[in-house]
Scaffold this motif. Structure first.
Motif, PDB file in Angstrom:
ATOM      1  N   UNK A  33     109.203 -24.333  49.783  1.00 49.38           N
ATOM      2  CA  UNK A  33     108.829 -24.898  48.483  1.00 49.38           C
ATOM      3  C   UNK A  33     108.107 -23.844  47.641  1.00 49.38           C
ATOM      4  N   UNK A  34     107.179 -23.105  48.289  1.00 47.25           N
ATOM      5  CA  UNK A  34     106.447 -22.064  47.556  1.00 47.25           C
ATOM      6  C   UNK A  34     107.401 -20.987  47.047  1.00 47.25           C
ATOM      7  N   UNK A  36      89.901 -16.823  38.330  1.00 48.90           N
ATOM      8  CA  UNK A  36      90.049 -18.271  38.239  1.00 48.90           C
ATOM      9  C   UNK A  36      89.874 -18.969  39.586  1.00 48.90           C
ATOM     10  N   UNK A  37      89.330 -18.242  40.566  1.00 53.21           N
ATOM     11  CA  UNK A  37      89.078 -18.851  41.863  1.00 53.21           C
ATOM     12  C   UNK A  37      90.287 -18.920  42.767  1.00 53.21           C
ATOM     13  N   UNK A  38      91.307 -18.110  42.490  1.00 58.89           N
ATOM     14  CA  UNK A  38      92.524 -18.101  43.301  1.00 58.89           C
ATOM     15  C   UNK A  38      92.690 -16.729  43.928  1.00 58.89           C
ATOM     16  N   UNK A  60      98.417 -27.223  45.304  1.00 59.00           N
ATOM     17  CA  UNK A  60      97.933 -25.839  45.351  1.00 59.00           C
ATOM     18  C   UNK A  60      99.056 -24.863  45.010  1.00 59.00           C
ATOM     19  N   UNK A  61     100.251 -25.138  45.539  1.00 59.14           N
ATOM     20  CA  UNK A  61     101.385 -24.264  45.278  1.00 59.14           C
ATOM     21  C   UNK A  61     101.807 -24.341  43.813  1.00 59.14           C
ATOM     22  N   UNK A  65     101.905 -21.221  41.089  1.00 58.92           N
ATOM     23  CA  UNK A  65     103.091 -20.917  40.285  1.00 58.92           C
ATOM     24  C   UNK A  65     102.763 -20.978  38.796  1.00 58.92           C
ATOM     25  N   UNK A  66     101.978 -21.974  38.396  1.00 59.12           N
ATOM     26  CA  UNK A  66     101.611 -22.104  36.988  1.00 59.12           C
ATOM     27  C   UNK A  66     100.754 -20.928  36.531  1.00 59.12           C
ATOM     28  N   UNK A  67      99.839 -20.487  37.398  1.00 61.82           N
ATOM     29  CA  UNK A  67      98.959 -19.378  37.041  1.00 61.82           C
ATOM     30  C   UNK A  67      99.740 -18.078  36.886  1.00 61.82           C
TER      31      UNK A  67
END
Length: 466
Positions: free
Chosen positions: A372-373, A416-418, A441-442, A446-448
């Motif tokens: 999925x990731x 951003x804490x990722x 989370x995934x 992806x959005x970031x």
């Protein structure tokens, strides 16, 4: 001896004491002890340490300040792997290994440690079932040592020097293995194709001087080797041994290497109930079939049922003890010191809790989340997957098409804490997912990365127009 400083914590720093120690070993200076360390690896200056703190409370405050700089993966959204993984550790694992009966890394002695021996025997049995092997050792220091020792075993058994490395290996692991075996083994890397072994290229290099073929599955990029049987057949045809380095976390669903022709299976148990912490708790395993040719080359301790002084009575103790350096000293196969026994007990508790069904569900979940990731990130404009292989837990992405660099992605998302992953090159990022990274989370990752790609595209467009 011009240094007159005497450290308040270290009596041996007194100049007279230093000189007496040098005289005792016949050395002119301390520098002689580091002659084998390349100059480029030496610091060349004093360590940047604070002045000695006389009061214990001052030292405790200083250390607390250093520790406060750490940020754990429990505090941030983490996609970090690369050898140390953020899996869930059931509370009972910590409860058991914190009991005073177990709370030491040492393996114990036969006259007082039957409980620890039984716990480690059960760990070995559970690991053997998971790996479809007969014999598993008490954990070595880490997976690096286990792999190096496995290759050394292959060299001793075959009497040959060449080792063909058929997979992409974690650089730190490759370095440590090379340091361990380079005196008696020669490592030759066979470049991979699309993330996994080049079977044809490997076969072309095989000969009757090859001691072993070394395969890592999953590889450093998480690629699962799909051609183990073909590699095993090719290696065995020239009398070579197939050594497979692996992570056991996936073998509730994947076919174990032993069932595909592997002779020695080795790796690290960190994924089995050991915390990631700040670099992980690590313990190495070596697994072989019930064959004296292999068992008697294992330098590590083995625990099993052994007879006692009472006729007809058995207990848990060392098996084939005479092959170890404890029994033979300098004539042992390799030096065996303190084992990572506590981590073996932790992994044993974890495997007992999970059971076959639990390990199967975990393996299926890891494969599904990994895929999925991959799909979510590959859908980001300009982002491409590193290869087409099957991946477990880790994979790589190439962000060059999005006008990004791997390090730039890390620095931007970290604000951003990722923690998005580990840069493996200018544009290549290794991403790791576990059961602790959910779908949301995934999607956030992806959005970031998508937002960074879009911003990069906008910037490039503006510069072109200008």
């Amino acid at each position: 001896m011009t240094d007159s400083f005497v450290h308040p914590y270290i009596p041996n720093t007194a100049p007279a004491t230093k000189q007496a120690m040098l005289d005792a070993v016949g050395a002119a200076s301390i520098d002689e002890f580091y002659a084998d360390v390349p100059a480029e690896l030496r610091l060349g200056r004093a360590l940047e340490l604070p002045a000695p703190l006389v009061a214990e409370q001052d030292l405790a405050r200083h250390v607390r300040g250093l520790l406060a700089k750490n940020r754990s993966t429990d505090e941030r959204l983490s996609f970090l792997g690369h050898g140390t993984y953020h899996h869930y550790v059931p509370a009972v694992v910590d409860e058991v290994i914190n009991r005073s009966e177990f709370l030491t890394a040492y393996a114990g002695e036969p006259y007082e440690d039957h409980g620890r021996f039984q716990a480690l025997f059960q760990y070995q049995s559970l690991m053997a079932e998971l790996l479809a092997m007969d014999v598993v050792n008490v954990p070595t220091y880490d997976g690096y040592q286990a792999t190096a020792t496995s290759l050394a075993m292959a060299g001793r058994i075959t009497g040959r020097r060449r080792v063909l490395v058929a997979s992409d290996v974690l650089p730190a692991k490759s370095s440590k293995v090379l340091d361990f075996v380079r005196v008696h083994l020669d490592l030759e890397v066979v470049p991979t194709v699309n993330g996994t072994a080049d079977v044809a290229g490997l076969a072309a290099r095989l000969g009757d001087d090859v001691a072993a073929v070394w395969v890592e599955t999953p590889s450093v990029t998480g690629a699962v080797e799909a051609s183990l049987r073909a590699i095993a057949d090719a290696a065995h045809a020239v009398g070579a041994i197939l050594v497979v380095g692996t992570d056991p976390v996936g073998y509730g669903v994947l076919t174990p290497p032993a069932e595909q022709g592997a002779d020695i299976v080795c790796g690290d148990i960190q994924s089995l109930g050991l915390h990631q912490w700040y670099g992980g708790a690590h313990g190495g395993f070596i697994a072989v079939a019930d064959d004296p040719t292999f068992i008697m080359e294992m330098p590590s301790r083995l625990f099993g049922l052994a007879t006692t002084d009472v006729p007809g009575e058995v207990g848990f103790g060392d098996v084939a003890y005479e092959r170890t350096s404890f029994a033979l000293r300098e004539e042992g196969k390799e030096w065996v010191g303190t084992a990572a026994a506590l981590w073996g007990i932790a992994a044993g508790v974890y495997l007992a809790l999970m059971g076959p069904q639990g390990m199967r569900e975990l393996g299926e979940l890891l494969l599904a989340r990994t895929r999925y990731a991959q799909q979510r990130l590959a859908a980001v404009p300009g982002v491409a997957l590193g290869d087409d292989a099957l991946h477990l837990r880790e994979f790589t992405i190439d962000v060059s098409g999005a006008g990004l660099t791997a390090q730039g992605v890390v620095e931007a998302l970290r604000r951003d804490g990722i923690e998005p992953g580990v840069p493996l090159g200018v544009h290549t990022l290794a991403v790791c997912v576990t059961e602790l990274t959910g779908q949301a989370d995934l999607d956030r990752l992806a959005a970031a990365i998508g937002a960074l790609a879009e911003a990069s595209t906008d910037t490039t467009t503006q510069e072109t127009r200008a």
